[in-house]
Design an enzyme around this catalytic site. Structure first.
Site, short mmCIF file in Angstrom:
data_model
loop_
_atom_site.label_atom_id
_atom_site.label_comp_id
_atom_site.label_asym_id
_atom_site.label_seq_id
_atom_site.Cartn_x
_atom_site.Cartn_y
_atom_site.Cartn_z
N HIS A 100 0.98 -1.28 0.01
CA HIS A 100 -0.16 -0.12 -0.08
C HIS A 100 0.91 1.26 0.14
CE1 HIS A 100 0.68 -1.59 3.93
NE2 HIS A 100 0.64 -0.17 4.44
N HIS A 102 1.02 5.11 1.16
CA HIS A 102 0.44 6.19 1.91
C HIS A 102 0.45 7.52 1.48
CE1 HIS A 102 0.78 3.88 5.93
NE2 HIS A 102 1.69 3.18 5.23
P1 5GP Z 1 2.20 0.23 7.30
O1 5GP Z 1 2.79 0.37 8.46
O2 5GP Z 1 2.08 -1.22 6.90
O3 5GP Z 1 3.16 0.88 6.22
O4 5GP Z 1 0.89 0.95 7.34
C1 5GP Z 1 -0.39 0.17 7.50
C2 5GP Z 1 -1.48 0.94 7.73
O5 5GP Z 1 -2.59 0.36 7.75
C3 5GP Z 1 -1.42 1.91 8.95
O6 5GP Z 1 -1.26 3.38 8.80
C4 5GP Z 1 -2.71 1.34 9.86
O7 5GP Z 1 -3.29 2.41 10.43
C5 5GP Z 1 -3.46 1.09 8.64
N1 5GP Z 1 -4.48 0.07 8.71
C6 5GP Z 1 -4.37 -1.13 9.42
N2 5GP Z 1 -5.43 -1.81 9.40
C7 5GP Z 1 -6.53 -1.22 8.89
C8 5GP Z 1 -7.83 -1.26 8.61
O8 5GP Z 1 -8.40 -2.22 8.94
N3 5GP Z 1 -8.32 -0.49 7.89
C9 5GP Z 1 -7.78 0.61 7.51
N4 5GP Z 1 -8.51 1.63 6.79
N5 5GP Z 1 -6.45 0.91 7.87
C10 5GP Z 1 -5.68 0.01 8.21
#
Ligand code: 5GP
Ligand code: ZN
Length: 157
Positions: A100, A102
């Site tokens: 993903h 951001h």
């Molecule tokens: P990472 O650390 O993997 O780059 O970021 C994961 C992101 O996904 C985090 O900012 C977290 O808040 C978001 N996230 C985790 N679980 C969910 C979810 O169930 N729904 C949504 N909309 N965001 C999520």
């Protein structure tokens, strides 16, 4: 269906506030936003890390990030810029194993509120936030005559 939360969001089996989707991509608000408007863009087809991601789909993910960042500038979020971040792999602190991008809107002089947002990760009103981004996308589409991000038409505002 696997147990990946982002696959479930894509499939409509888990709740999320979507701001855009087409055949290949889905963009929705982060559940724990660093700043109001913090959006995640995912490929619909599961890919855990960059190793698994088709390069052309990766290019579309970035194109969507570009577009959403511009939409944030043209919306009531009144962004002056954005952080586009992709954490590739656990070594890079990726916590959700579905790739993903951001997109986090930034304002001039927001250093303190950004730091606070990073600590608190508090949700903001998701409906009005998503509406603002969709309106920004619609404004952008009027400006350059492009509805979708290069695949199919996006979600209507
Ligand atoms: P990472 O650390 O993997 O780059 O970021 C994961 C992101 O996904 C985090 O900012 C977290 O808040 C978001 N996230 C985790 N679980 C969910 C979810 O169930 N729904 C949504 N909309 N965001 C999520
Ligand atoms: Zn997945």
């Amino acid at each position: 269906m696997n147990d990946c939360v982002f696959c479930r969001i894509v499939a409509g089996e888990a709740p999320a506030t979507k701001v855009y989707e087409d055949d290949l991509l889905c963009a929705f608000l982060d559940i724990r936003p660093v700043a109001r408007g913090h959006t995640l863009i995912v490929p619909k087809r599961h890919a855990t890390e960059l190793e698994d991601l088709d390069a052309d789909v990766g290019a579309l993910v970035f194109r969507a990030g570009h577009r959403i960042a511009l939409a944030m500038r043209r919306s009531s979020l009144a962004a002056d810029g954005a952080n586009l971040v992709l954490n590739d792999g656990r070594a890079a602190f990726q916590t959700v194993p579905h790739i993903h991008l951001h997109v986090i809107p930034r304002r001039h002089g927001d250093k303190l509120s950004f730091a606070k947002g990073f600590l608190l990760r508090r949700p903001h009103d998701p409906q009005s936030t998503a509406d603002a981004i969709r309106t920004g996308l619609a404004t952008l589409a009027c400006q350059d005559d492009t509805e979708g991000f290069g695949t199919q038409e996006g979600m209507q505002a």
